[in-house]
Motif scaffolding. Structure first.
Motif, PDB file in Angstrom:
ATOM      1  N   LYS B 204      51.551 -27.574  -1.641  1.00 26.49           N
ATOM      2  CA  LYS B 204      52.221 -28.887  -0.731  1.00 26.49           C
ATOM      3  C   LYS B 204      53.495 -28.460  -0.505  1.00 26.49           C
ATOM      4  O   LYS B 204      53.811 -27.832  -1.251  1.00 26.49           O
ATOM      5  CB  LYS B 204      52.138 -29.837  -2.291  1.00 26.49           C
ATOM      6  CG  LYS B 204      50.570 -30.287  -2.177  1.00 26.49           C
ATOM      7  CD  LYS B 204      50.673 -31.374  -3.532  1.00 26.49           C
ATOM      8  CE  LYS B 204      48.916 -32.049  -3.366  1.00 26.49           C
ATOM      9  NZ  LYS B 204      48.798 -31.839  -4.831  1.00 26.49           N
ATOM     10  N   TYR B 209      53.402 -35.075   3.497  1.00 26.65           N
ATOM     11  CA  TYR B 209      52.355 -34.846   2.711  1.00 26.65           C
ATOM     12  C   TYR B 209      51.528 -33.770   3.683  1.00 26.65           C
ATOM     13  O   TYR B 209      50.525 -33.007   3.651  1.00 26.65           O
ATOM     14  CB  TYR B 209      51.545 -35.630   2.014  1.00 26.65           C
ATOM     15  CG  TYR B 209      49.501 -35.987   2.385  1.00 26.65           C
ATOM     16  CD1 TYR B 209      49.709 -35.204   0.688  1.00 26.65           C
ATOM     17  CD2 TYR B 209      48.547 -36.187   2.565  1.00 26.65           C
ATOM     18  CE1 TYR B 209      48.629 -34.947   0.304  1.00 26.65           C
ATOM     19  CE2 TYR B 209      47.953 -35.780   2.174  1.00 26.65           C
ATOM     20  CZ  TYR B 209      47.381 -35.800   1.132  1.00 26.65           C
ATOM     21  OH  TYR B 209      46.409 -34.994   0.375  1.00 26.65           O
ATOM     22  N   TYR B 210      50.772 -34.115   4.792  1.00 27.83           N
ATOM     23  CA  TYR B 210      50.708 -33.435   5.606  1.00 27.83           C
ATOM     24  C   TYR B 210      50.574 -32.004   6.560  1.00 27.83           C
ATOM     25  O   TYR B 210      49.935 -32.048   7.249  1.00 27.83           O
ATOM     26  CB  TYR B 210      50.162 -34.805   7.253  1.00 27.83           C
ATOM     27  CG  TYR B 210      49.646 -35.904   6.776  1.00 27.83           C
ATOM     28  CD1 TYR B 210      48.205 -35.831   6.188  1.00 27.83           C
ATOM     29  CD2 TYR B 210      50.081 -37.121   7.007  1.00 27.83           C
ATOM     30  CE1 TYR B 210      47.621 -36.960   6.229  1.00 27.83           C
ATOM     31  CE2 TYR B 210      49.507 -38.314   6.602  1.00 27.83           C
ATOM     32  CZ  TYR B 210      48.553 -38.405   6.025  1.00 27.83           C
ATOM     33  OH  TYR B 210      47.223 -39.295   5.414  1.00 27.83           O
ATOM     34  N   ARG B 255      43.544 -33.356   3.352  1.00 32.87           N
ATOM     35  CA  ARG B 255      44.934 -33.760   4.548  1.00 32.87           C
ATOM     36  C   ARG B 255      43.769 -33.948   5.977  1.00 32.87           C
ATOM     37  O   ARG B 255      44.431 -35.256   6.415  1.00 32.87           O
ATOM     38  CB  ARG B 255      45.370 -32.627   4.725  1.00 32.87           C
ATOM     39  CG  ARG B 255      46.659 -32.623   4.003  1.00 32.87           C
ATOM     40  CD  ARG B 255      47.125 -30.741   4.376  1.00 32.87           C
ATOM     41  NE  ARG B 255      48.727 -30.468   3.033  1.00 32.87           N
ATOM     42  CZ  ARG B 255      47.964 -29.830   2.484  1.00 32.87           C
ATOM     43  NH1 ARG B 255      46.923 -29.508   1.862  1.00 32.87           N
ATOM     44  NH2 ARG B 255      48.927 -29.550   1.413  1.00 32.87           N
TER      45      ARG B 255
END
Lengths: 253, 339
Positions: B204, B209-210, B255
Motif C-alpha cells: 500500500k 490509497y489509489y 482499488r
C-alpha cells in the motif's frame, strides 16, 4: 519530370527539387538532429517557395544510407508516405555516392566518410570514370558545360563499407592515387587520416563536407531516367550494419 | 450527419498496425503485423530491430487496411497516429509516415496518446458505452486508475509508484524462465497453480490509497525463488505464478471497485495489454457483480496494440477540432493527461 529528394541520414536535414535541367530549389539545415520536427515543414516551405505541390512530383528520392539509423528512418518513412499517398515511385540514392558527387569532376579518388563513432566510419571509394576523360577532351569546346557535363557522376570502385578509419586509409593507400576526403568523418578523424595516409590527399572545404539533398536529387534524376525506380513498399534504408542485438547474438557460441 | 472515416496508424512498440474506423466505433479493418516471433529470441523487444521492421511493414500494412475496408485514400477524412508513449525509434516511423500521408493527401492529422487509444478500445467493443466510468489501465508501461469524464477527458485517480503491472509480469516471467512475452505465459500457468500457496505482500502507498506499488511483490517473488533454490528445492512455478497473479489482481481489483464506489459510478472498464489477463478479468468480474457494477473489457485483439483503437481515439479528437501540425514529433515519455 520532377523529383523531390530527401536527405536525413545524419546531422543534415535537407530537401531539394530537381528536374533534368537543374536543381530547382534546396533547403538545407546542418544544425540539430530534430529531423522529425523540421523535415516536413522544410519540404512544405520549399514547395511553397517553388509554387509547387508535392503531387506535382513524378518520383521521390531518398538518401538511403548508410548513416544515423533513426535519421534514415525518418527520411524513409516520409518518402514512403509521399509515394504511397500519391502512387509515385521511389528512387534510392546511396548517401555516400551523393556525398561524393559534391566534388566536381576530378581524377583523384573521392572518399566520403560518415562518422559512426569510436573511430568507425561509413566509407566509400568513388571515382569519375570514362565520362571524365570524354569531358576532358572537350574542355576547349562548349560541351564542357552541356548536358553531358551535368550527367557525369562518381562511381564506387568498392562497395560502401562500415569500417574503422585506419583500415579505410589502408585500403586507400593500396590504390596509390591521390584522395579527396569529405563528409563529417573527414573532419572528426582528420588527425588519424594525416597519420595513416601514405599517398597524397586533401580535404574538401566546409561547403563539401555534408550530404545534401541537391546531390541526392541530381543523382536521382539520372537513376530515374535509367529506370532505377522502385515501389515505395520495397524501399528500406541501407544501414550497412546490423543492430547491436543481432551482432551480439552472432558472437554467442 | 456525414460519416467520418479515420485511418489509424500505430507503431509504438513491436506491432505495426493500421486500421480504418468509421464514426469512431465501426471498424472496417484492423491490420496488425506482429514482430513477437523476431523479438522472442532476444527475450524482449529490441528497439532497433522493431524500428527496422516497422519501416519494412508500414506501407503494406496501411495498404492492407485500406483494401480490407474496401476504401482508397479518397474515402479517408483524417489520419490519426500514435505519437507517444513508446519506443522513440518505433514511434518515429509511424509519425513520419502518417505526417507524409496527411501532407501529400491534404488531410488533417491527429496525434493520439497510445494509452487513450487503449481506453478507446472499449468504445469499439461496446457500442453503447459512454463516459463517465472508471477505467483501469494496465499495460507494460502503465498502471493508471482513471475517471473518464468525457471522450478523451479524464482525471487520474491513482497510478503505480514504481513498476507497471505488465512490467512486473515480465520480470517474474523471466525469473520463472518463461518465454517472452511472459504475461500470457504466467496467466496460463496460474490456472494450474494454487493462488494462496504463497502469500506475497500486497503493498500500500501511504496517504495515497489509489496508488500502486509492484516492485515489492516482484522482489518477494524473486527472493522466494532464490530461497527455494538455495535450499535445493525446485520452486513450484504454477503456484508462484498463481500466487503472484492473485496478488496483483487483488491490488488492482480492490482499488478499482473502491474508486467506482467513491465516485458513484456503476461502470468499470479495463484497458491495456494486461486487460487480456484472464485472472484479472475474472477477479474484476466477480467483484463487479457483487457491487452491481457493469464491467467492460475489450476482446484480446483490441487489448493488444492495434490501430483501430488509435483511429477511435483520433475520431473523438477530430470531432472536437483537434489537429496536429507538420512538426508533430514522437514523444517517448508522453504522460497521460499531457496529450
Amino acid at each position: 519530370m520532377r523529383i523531390l529528394a530527401i536527405e536525413a541520414s545524419g546531422m543534415v536535414a535537407s530537401c531539394a527539387v530537381a528536374d533534368e535541367n537543374a536543381i530547382i530549389g534546396e533547403f538545407t539545415i546542418n544544425n540539430k538532429k530534430t529531423h522529425s520536427q523540421t523535415l516536413l515543414p522544410m519540404v512544405d516551405e520549399l514547395l511553397k517557395r517553388l509554387e509547387m505541390k508535392v503531387s506535382d512530383m513524378d518520383a521521390f528520392a531518398i538518401s538511403k544510407g548508410p548513416g544515423s539509423f533513426t535519421g534514415l528512418r525518418i527520411g524513409s518513412a516520409t518518402v514512403k508516405g509521399f509515394a504511397l499517398a500519391l502512387d509515385k515511385p521511389v528512387v534510392e540514392v546511396p548517401t555516400l555516392q551523393a556525398l561524393a558527387a559534391d566534388i566536381a569532376q576530378t581524377e583523384k579518388l573521392i572518399c566520403p566518410l560518415i562518422d559512426a563513432r569510436n573511430e568507425n566510419v561509413f566509407a566509400g571509394i568513388y571515382s569519375y570514370k570514362n565520362e571524365f576523360a570524354k569531358i576532358k577532351d572537350d574542355v576547349s569546346g562548349d560541351a564542357g558545360t552541356g548536358t553531358e557535363f551535368q550527367n557525369v557522376i562518381p562511381e564506387s570502385i568498392e562497395p560502401d563499407m562500415a569500417l574503422d578509419i585506419r583500415t579505410v586509409c589502408g585500403k586507400l593507400n593500396g590504390y596509390g592515387r591521390e584522395v579527396i576526403f569529405l563528409g563529417d568523418g573527414a573532419k572528426v578523424y582528420r588527425s588519424i587520416i594525416e597519420e595513416e595516409m601514405k599517398t597524397k590527399y586533401c580535404f574538401a572545404g566546409n561547403n563539401n563536407l555534408m550530404p545534401r539533398a541537391a546531390s541526392c536529387a541530381f543523382l536521382a534524376v539520372r537513376y530515374y531516367n535509367e529506370g532505377h525506380i522502385i515501389k515505395g513498399d520495397l524501399h528500406a534504408p541501407e544501414y550497412l550494419k546490423k543492430s547491436q542485438a543481432e551482432r551480439n547474438l552472432g558472437k554467442q557460441p | 450527419m456525414k460519416d467520418i472515416t479515420i485511418l489509424g496508424i500505430e507503431s509504438s512498440c513491436d506491432e505495426t498496425a493500421a486500421a480504418v474506423v468509421v464514426n469512431g466505433r465501426d471498424v472496417r479493418s484492423n491490420i496488425i503485423s506482429s514482430q513477437i516471433d523476431i523479438h522472442r529470441m532476444y527475450g524482449g523487444v529490441v528497439p532497433e530491430i522493431a524500428s527496422r521492421k516497422h519501416i519494412e511493414n508500414i506501407d503494406p500494412v496501411v495498404r492492407q487496411a485500406l483494401e480490407t475496408a474496401g476504401m482508397t485514400f479518397n474515402d479517408i477524412d483524417a489520419i490519426a497516429v500514435t505519437y507517444g508513449p513508446g519506443l522513440v525509434g518505433a514511434l518515429l516511423v509511424g509519425v513520419a509516415h502518417a505526417k507524409a500521408l496527411a501532407y501529400a493527401l491534404n488531410k488533417p492529422l491527429i496525434g493520439v496518446h497510445h494509452i487513450e487509444g487503449h481506453i478507446s478500445a472499449n468504445f469499439i467493443q461496446y457500442k453503447e458505452l459512454e463516459p463517465p466510468f472508471i477505467c483501469m489501465v494496465v499495460s507494460g508501461g502503465h498502471t493508471h486508475l482513471i475517471k473518464m469524464t468525457g471522450y478523451g477527458e479524464y482525471e487520474i485517480i491513482g497510478k503505480t509508484r514504481d513498476d507497471a503491472a505488465g512490467e512486473a509480469f515480465d520480470k517474474v516471467a523471466r525469473a520463472l524462465e518463461l518465454e517472452y512475452p511472459g504475461g500470457p505465459k504466467i496467466d496460463k500457468l496460474a490456472k494450474t497453480g494454487d493462488p494462496h500457496a504463497i502469500e506475497f505482500p500486497r503493498a500500500k502507498v501511504e496517504n495515497a490509497y489509489y496508488d500502486f506499488s509492484f516492485s515489492g511483490v516482484k522482489s518477494a517473488v524473486l527472493n522466494y525463488i532464490n530461497s527455494c533454490r538455495m535450499k535445493g528445492v525446485e520452486p513450484d512455478k504454477a503456484d508462484i505464478a498463481a500466487s503472484f497473479q492473485n496478488c496483483l489482481v487483488d491490488s488492482i481489483v480492490t482499488r478499482t471497485i473502491a474508486a467506482a464506489k467513491e465516485y458513484g459510478l456503476s461502470k468499470v472498464a479495463l484497458a491495456g495489454g494486461v486487460a487480456a489477463n484472464s485472472g484479472l478479468r475474472e477477479g474484476m468480474k466477480n467483484a463487479c457483480d457483487k457491487e452491481n457494477i457493469e464491467l467492460y473489457y475489450p476482446a484480446p485483439v483490441l487489448c493488444t496494440d492495434n490501430a483501430a483503437m488509435i483511429a477511435c481515439a483520433g475520431y473523438y479528437e477530430y470531432i472536437k477540432g483537434k489537429r496536429s501540425g507538420l512538426s508533430l514529433n514522437a514523444v517517448p515519455n508522453l504522460k497521460l493527461g499531457e496529450a
